[in-house]
Design a protein around this motif. Structure first.
Motif, PDB file in Angstrom:
ATOM      1  N   ILE A   1     -12.545   0.134  -6.840  1.00 60.79           N
ATOM      2  CA  ILE A   1     -11.855   0.628  -8.033  1.00 60.79           C
ATOM      3  C   ILE A   1     -10.361   0.332  -7.935  1.00 60.79           C
ATOM      4  CG2 ILE A   1     -11.246   2.672  -9.374  1.00 60.79           C
ATOM      5  CD1 ILE A   1     -13.884   3.935  -8.269  1.00 60.79           C
TER       6      ILE A   1
ATOM      7  N   MET B   1      -8.869  -1.885  -6.209  1.00 58.17           N
ATOM      8  CA  MET B   1      -8.587  -3.311  -6.307  1.00 58.17           C
ATOM      9  C   MET B   1      -8.692  -3.782  -7.751  1.00 58.17           C
ATOM     10  SD  MET B   1     -10.304  -4.889  -2.909  1.00 58.17           S
ATOM     11  CE  MET B   1      -9.291  -5.135  -1.458  1.00 58.17           C
ATOM     12  N   ALA B   2      -9.702  -3.283  -8.490  1.00 55.26           N
ATOM     13  CA  ALA B   2      -9.857  -3.664  -9.891  1.00 55.26           C
ATOM     14  C   ALA B   2      -8.638  -3.230 -10.684  1.00 55.26           C
ATOM     15  CB  ALA B   2     -11.118  -3.029 -10.463  1.00 55.26           C
ATOM     16  N   ILE B   3      -8.123  -2.059 -10.352  1.00 52.97           N
ATOM     17  CA  ILE B   3      -6.967  -1.518 -11.059  1.00 52.97           C
ATOM     18  C   ILE B   3      -5.705  -2.304 -10.721  1.00 52.97           C
ATOM     19  CG2 ILE B   3      -5.432   0.480 -10.948  1.00 52.97           C
ATOM     20  CD1 ILE B   3      -7.920   2.191 -11.149  1.00 52.97           C
ATOM     21  N   GLY B   4      -5.725  -3.019  -9.621  1.00 50.63           N
ATOM     22  CA  GLY B   4      -4.557  -3.852  -9.325  1.00 50.63           C
ATOM     23  C   GLY B   4      -3.984  -3.688  -7.945  1.00 50.63           C
TER      24      GLY B   4
END
Lengths: 244, 394
Positions: B304, B306-309
């Motif tokens: 999560i 990593m997906a968020i940045g």
């Protein structure tokens, strides 16, 4: 006019030789500001791979993907992470909120990575929760919220960083029909009133019906691309956001 | 962020840090107690007397001195007084054991014949009464000075001054009681003796004019080593020992003994500290273990983020900071526990409590390093996860 997303002939190949799998086999697609695209197709059609690439979680083996004019294909992991941080918002089927973390803190997370100062972070996260109608649940933990509410917190979290595109992967997959309808109405409302660009994967035609445009994948290719509703002209080019 | 993650799992975090807590606490306790013991020994040695040298007849054998050696005489004492300027005070003594009786109380104790310079050299102060006067010393009057132990055993709460007691076959008047020095680190009761003039002791108890030991203190500012060499030279000459022959007497430097004992306790302290440090290392492995479990458990969370940045570096830093926070928290708690424990133990063993800033800072730093060292691998593992797979992880 440059589109928000310009995809030209992308391929994605896993493995090689005998075990080679062509997940995407020459896909070209443009997405304009303010559009709401539903991506459909059976499992194994390549729609998940397509969404991963669209979401900068993965890069194509061949072809070109430009997001706001920036070519994605040759970027390294960290630059992709920065693109996700500033340009993209994610909504998942399983909500994927951080457990034991309040709704507000979940919404603050993208801003934390953006390096936004504490007070502004809090204000923007509260504002995002307000936009999904959950301002009064800000201090609740995910397990204290219903599935529909959790998904709305997830949408708020995707909104909060003011992304170029929100990517929704089966956002209603874990919800009953009433909740699904609520979520879809929320997405439509965000798209219409706030001109937020949305790309959504679904396999339910009922949900796809809410979108302005439906793209159907099969065997790694786009087989149909139908526009159901036009994008209102005032949406074009008005949203601002910092290019990377 | 790290604090939040730790608080969310308070019980497990505590158990994880327990290894570090115990490690740091034992390092602190061991070193603090060890230093207390060293300080205590040093105190004992200086309580024996400053700059004191003890001269006893007999060759320096590992197990006691040979009894056949010729004892010292008053002439030897006079010669030291006159010919060795490096020596300030000379106290000839002769000692034996005797039973002291007062009324229906009796107590077996050491009896020492000496004069007032003995009190100077050994740092004894008179608590009650007076020292010997010149006449008593010269003519060998029947007077005595009690240590605290025989006073307590014979007189209890009453005052002994002016009372007659019998020591062996000698009936003598108590003229003073000495201030107590208590028990030494080696467990010896330093107050258990009775003092009488040397002449009295020689005439009425030992029946000869021998001098068993000569205590001297070096002149202020003169190294005891110099005084020692001068004494050896003088006594060799007086006792007609040929060049190349072994001394038939020993000049002991109490400071030297003190230094040897300090070195020994210092080595022991280091050894115990090192053993305790190993347990700190084991505590670090505990942290690595739990961080590895946490990385697996929180794979989805990592996806999560990593997906968020979150970049790989952000995730690495997050887990590293968590590990360091755990170990540093453990370090702080360990320091508190170690100080408290060593304070309690120091009181129980009657040792001075000497907490050192260097040990505290050192073990704090070491615990932080443990966090970095053992936190890096799990954090690196977390950072290398593929976000797509991490998100799909159940």
């Amino acid at each position: 006019m440059t589109g928000l997303v310009e995809i030209r002939g992308i391929h994605k190949v896993y493995g090689h030789g005998e075990t080679e799998v062509r997940a995407l086999d020459g896909v070209s697609l443009d997405i304009e500001e303010g559009d709401f695209v539903a991506v459909m197709g059976p499992s194994g059609s390549g729609k998940s791979t397509f969404m991963n690439i669209l979401g900068c979680l993965d890069v194509p083996t061949a072809g070109s993907y430009r997001l706001r004019g920036v070519e994605i294909g040759k970027l390294d992991r960290d630059t992709l992470a920065l693109l996700r941080r500033h340009q993209l918002g994610f909504v998942f089927q399983g909500f994927n909120l951080l457990a034991r973390t309040t709704a507000l803190e979940n919404c603050e997370l993208p801003l934390l990575y953006q390096g936004v100062a504490r007070t502004e972070r809090r204000a923007r996260a509260l504002d995002a929760l307000d936009r999904v109608g959950l301002a009064n649940r800000a201090n609740h933990l995910p397990n204290e919220l219903s599935g529909g509410q959790q998904q709305r917190v997830a949408i708020a979290r995707a909104l909060v960083s003011r992304p170029a595109v929100i990517l929704a992967d089966e956002p209603t997959g874990n919800l009953d029909s009433t909740r699904s309808e609520e979520i879809m109405k929320l997405l439509v409302e965000l798209n219409e009133t706030q001109r937020i660009t949305i790309a959504m994967v679904t396999h339910e035609p009922d949900m796809a019906a809410y979108a302005r445009r439906v793209v159907v994948f099969k065997d790694g290719r786009v087989v149909t691309d139908e526009r159901q509703r036009a994008i209102p002209p005032d949406a074009r080019g008005e949203r601002q956001g910092a290019a990377l | 962020m790290a604090i939040t993650a730790i608080r969310r799992n308070a019980m497990r975090s505590f158990l994880t840090t327990l290894g570090v807590i115990i490690g740091v606490a034992s390092v602190i306790a061991m070193v603090t107690l060890g230093r207390g013991a060293t300080a205590s020994v040093t105190n004992d040695i200086s309580a024996l007397g400053n700059n004191m040298l003890i001269i006893v007849p007999g060759a320096d054998r590992r197990f006691g001195s040979s009894s056949s050696a010729q004892p010292f005489t008053q002439d030897d004492v006079n010669a030291i007084r006159e010919e060795v300027p490096a020596v300030a005070l000379v106290a000839p003594t002769s000692g034996g054991a005797g039973r002291a009786v007062y009324g229906n109380q009796n107590w077996s104790t050491g009896v020492t014949g000496a004069d007032n310079s003995y009190l100077r050299v050994r740092n004894w102060n008179v608590e009650l009464g007076r020292e010997f006067n010149d006449g008593e010393v010269r003519t060998g009057q029947a007077v005595c000075i009690l240590g605290e132990t025989p006073r307590r055993e014979l007189f209890g709460a009453g005052s002994p001054i002016g009372e007659q007691i019998r020591v062996g076959t000698v009936s003598c008047e108590v003229i003073a009681v000495l201030e107590s020095k208590g028990t030494s680190t080696f467990g010896e009761d330093q107050d258990d003796f009775i003092l009488m003039p040397l002449v009295t002791f020689q005439r009425r108890m030992s029946g000869n004019e021998n001098i068993g030991a000569i205590l001297v203190s070096a002149t202020e500012g003169v190294p005891t080593r110099d005084a020692q060499l001068d004494l050896i030279a003088l006594l060799r000459q007086r006792r007609r020992i040929h060049v190349g022959d072994e001394d038939d007497f020993v000049v002991r430097d109490m400071q030297e003994i003190g230094q040897v004992v300090s070195t020994v306790t210092g080595v022991l302290t280091t050894l115990l500290g090192a053993i305790a440090a190993v347990s700190l290392l084991v505590g670090g492995i505990g942290i690595m273990n739990i961080m590895l479990v946490a990385v697996t458990e929180r794979t989805r969370e990592i996806g999560i983020r990593m997906a968020i940045g979150a970049r790989a570096g952000d995730v690495l830093l997050q887990f590293l900071v968590e590990a360091i926070t755990l170990s540093v928290l453990g370090g702080v708690m360990g320091i508190a526990l170690g100080l408290l424990g060593s304070w309690g133990a120091a009181r129980a063993f009657d040792l001075p409590w000497v907490p050192g800033m260097d040990v505290i800072a050192g073990s704090f730093l070491f615990s932080a390093l443990v966090g970095v060292f053992f936190g890096y691998y799990p954090a690196h593992k977390a950072a290398q996860l593929n976000p797509i797979e991490a998100l799909r992880y159940e």
